[in-house]
Design a protein around this motif. Structure first.
Motif, PDB file in Angstrom:
ATOM      1  N   ARG A  71       0.847  -1.190   0.000  1.00 41.59           N
ATOM      2  CA  ARG A  71       0.000   0.000   0.000  1.00 41.59           C
ATOM      3  C   ARG A  71       0.885   1.242   0.000  1.00 41.59           C
ATOM      4  O   ARG A  71       2.025   1.206   0.452  1.00 41.59           O
ATOM      5  CB  ARG A  71      -0.872   0.039   1.245  1.00 41.59           C
ATOM      6  CG  ARG A  71      -1.671  -1.216   1.471  1.00 41.59           C
ATOM      7  CD  ARG A  71      -3.034  -0.893   1.996  1.00 41.59           C
ATOM      8  NE  ARG A  71      -3.794  -2.099   2.268  1.00 41.59           N
ATOM      9  CZ  ARG A  71      -4.539  -2.729   1.384  1.00 41.59           C
ATOM     10  NH1 ARG A  71      -4.616  -2.299   0.159  1.00 41.59           N
ATOM     11  NH2 ARG A  71      -5.218  -3.804   1.718  1.00 41.59           N
ATOM     12  N   GLU A  72       0.332   2.347  -0.499  1.00 42.87           N
ATOM     13  CA  GLU A  72       1.037   3.622  -0.369  1.00 42.87           C
ATOM     14  C   GLU A  72       1.098   3.956   1.112  1.00 42.87           C
ATOM     15  O   GLU A  72       0.208   3.602   1.878  1.00 42.87           O
ATOM     16  CB  GLU A  72       0.282   4.719  -1.113  1.00 42.87           C
ATOM     17  CG  GLU A  72       0.282   4.544  -2.612  1.00 42.87           C
ATOM     18  CD  GLU A  72      -0.500   5.642  -3.307  1.00 42.87           C
ATOM     19  OE1 GLU A  72      -0.709   6.720  -2.698  1.00 42.87           O
ATOM     20  OE2 GLU A  72      -0.892   5.414  -4.452  1.00 42.87           O
ATOM     21  N   ARG A  73       2.138   4.669   1.515  1.00 39.07           N
ATOM     22  CA  ARG A  73       2.363   4.917   2.929  1.00 39.07           C
ATOM     23  C   ARG A  73       1.178   5.635   3.593  1.00 39.07           C
ATOM     24  O   ARG A  73       0.782   5.275   4.706  1.00 39.07           O
ATOM     25  CB  ARG A  73       3.645   5.714   3.163  1.00 39.07           C
ATOM     26  CG  ARG A  73       3.938   5.829   4.666  1.00 39.07           C
ATOM     27  CD  ARG A  73       5.236   6.448   4.952  1.00 39.07           C
ATOM     28  NE  ARG A  73       6.283   5.498   4.645  1.00 39.07           N
ATOM     29  CZ  ARG A  73       7.487   5.559   5.142  1.00 39.07           C
ATOM     30  NH1 ARG A  73       7.817   6.523   5.948  1.00 39.07           N
ATOM     31  NH2 ARG A  73       8.390   4.661   4.825  1.00 39.07           N
ATOM     32  N   ALA A  74       0.597   6.626   2.936  1.00 38.18           N
ATOM     33  CA  ALA A  74      -0.541   7.348   3.530  1.00 38.18           C
ATOM     34  C   ALA A  74      -1.737   6.415   3.716  1.00 38.18           C
ATOM     35  O   ALA A  74      -2.410   6.458   4.755  1.00 38.18           O
ATOM     36  CB  ALA A  74      -0.925   8.542   2.662  1.00 38.18           C
ATOM     37  N   PRO A 144      -0.417  -6.321   3.664  1.00 39.42           N
ATOM     38  CA  PRO A 144      -0.932  -7.580   3.111  1.00 39.42           C
ATOM     39  C   PRO A 144       0.065  -8.394   2.286  1.00 39.42           C
ATOM     40  O   PRO A 144      -0.062  -9.613   2.219  1.00 39.42           O
ATOM     41  CB  PRO A 144      -2.092  -7.127   2.229  1.00 39.42           C
ATOM     42  CG  PRO A 144      -1.706  -5.752   1.799  1.00 39.42           C
ATOM     43  CD  PRO A 144      -0.972  -5.161   2.977  1.00 39.42           C
ATOM     44  N   ASP A 145       1.038  -7.750   1.665  1.00 42.17           N
ATOM     45  CA  ASP A 145       1.910  -8.459   0.735  1.00 42.17           C
ATOM     46  C   ASP A 145       3.269  -8.770   1.352  1.00 42.17           C
ATOM     47  O   ASP A 145       3.993  -7.859   1.761  1.00 42.17           O
ATOM     48  CB  ASP A 145       2.116  -7.627  -0.532  1.00 42.17           C
ATOM     49  CG  ASP A 145       0.808  -7.345  -1.255  1.00 42.17           C
ATOM     50  OD1 ASP A 145      -0.116  -8.170  -1.147  1.00 42.17           O
ATOM     51  OD2 ASP A 145       0.710  -6.295  -1.912  1.00 42.17           O
ATOM     52  N   GLU A 146       3.601 -10.062   1.387  1.00 46.13           N
ATOM     53  CA  GLU A 146       4.920 -10.467   1.874  1.00 46.13           C
ATOM     54  C   GLU A 146       5.988 -10.033   0.887  1.00 46.13           C
ATOM     55  O   GLU A 146       5.770 -10.042  -0.314  1.00 46.13           O
ATOM     56  CB  GLU A 146       4.975 -11.986   2.051  1.00 46.13           C
ATOM     57  CG  GLU A 146       4.132 -12.490   3.194  1.00 46.13           C
ATOM     58  CD  GLU A 146       4.322 -13.969   3.412  1.00 46.13           C
ATOM     59  OE1 GLU A 146       5.478 -14.406   3.508  1.00 46.13           O
ATOM     60  OE2 GLU A 146       3.305 -14.666   3.485  1.00 46.13           O
ATOM     61  N   ASP A 147       7.135  -9.665   1.400  1.00 47.98           N
ATOM     62  CA  ASP A 147       8.298  -9.260   0.601  1.00 47.98           C
ATOM     63  C   ASP A 147       8.032  -8.103  -0.360  1.00 47.98           C
ATOM     64  O   ASP A 147       8.714  -7.964  -1.363  1.00 47.98           O
ATOM     65  CB  ASP A 147       8.883 -10.453  -0.163  1.00 47.98           C
ATOM     66  CG  ASP A 147       9.498 -11.465   0.770  1.00 47.98           C
ATOM     67  OD1 ASP A 147      10.024 -11.053   1.826  1.00 47.98           O
ATOM     68  OD2 ASP A 147       9.458 -12.665   0.460  1.00 47.98           O
TER      69      ASP A 147
END
Length: 166
Positions: A71-74, A144-147
């Motif tokens: 995800r984007e940081r915000a 949610p996403d590994e690596d």
């Protein structure tokens, strides 16, 4: 044993961050509860959890889930604090129930009895509910996403090298 620790690295790091956050929560909670918020124990707990949540975001993002993303940081931060807000409600609910539904407060209880009831309901039960929810929700929605950040962000990390070699 080493393989078990490697397999559950995120959970262990999350637990360490949670332990430090717990100490922050308790310190702020009791600091306020015994000084400026004597008549507002639930508010003191909420403030303590909020302060710990700010620490928790930074520590979880940069250490516990440092290779996760997606995800984007915000957007990530907004989800983190939204989920933490829900967890804050879960954290405060048992103490609110203890105080205002079960009426476990003065004059029904001694000052010591009130502190024990608040500790068990707010600090123990509330923290367990909030922590279990955070672990599940952070992995599902916030990171949610590994690596997703792993190879670029920590290319020389031996843990990542071990994972890549496996």
């Amino acid at each position: 044993m080493r393989e078990l620790l490697k397999k559950h690295r995120e959970l262990l790091r999350f637990a360490v961050v949670g332990g430090i956050s717990f100490v922050i929560t308790m310190s702020v909670n009791y600091g306020l509860k015994f000084t400026v918020l004597r008549t507002h124990p639930v508010t003191a707990l909420i403030v303590g959890v909020l302060v710990a949540t700010i620490f928790s975001y930074v520590a979880n993002r940069e250490w516990s889930f440092r290779t996760r993303g997606g995800r984007e940081r915000a957007h990530e931060a907004a989800l983190f604090f939204l989920i933490s807000g829900v967890a804050l409600g879960l954290n405060a609910l048992p103490q609110w129930f203890s105080r205002y539904v079960l009426d476990l407060q003065a004059p029904r209880l001694s000052p010591f009895g009130v502190e024990v009831a608040d500790f068990v309901s707010g600090i123990i039960i509330g923290t367990l509910l909030g922590t279990a929810f955070r672990w599940w929700a952070f992995k599902k929605w916030v990171f949610p996403d590994e690596d997703a950040r792993g190879v670029v962000a920590v290319a020389d990390d031996p843990d990542i090298q071990d994972r890549k070699a496996a």
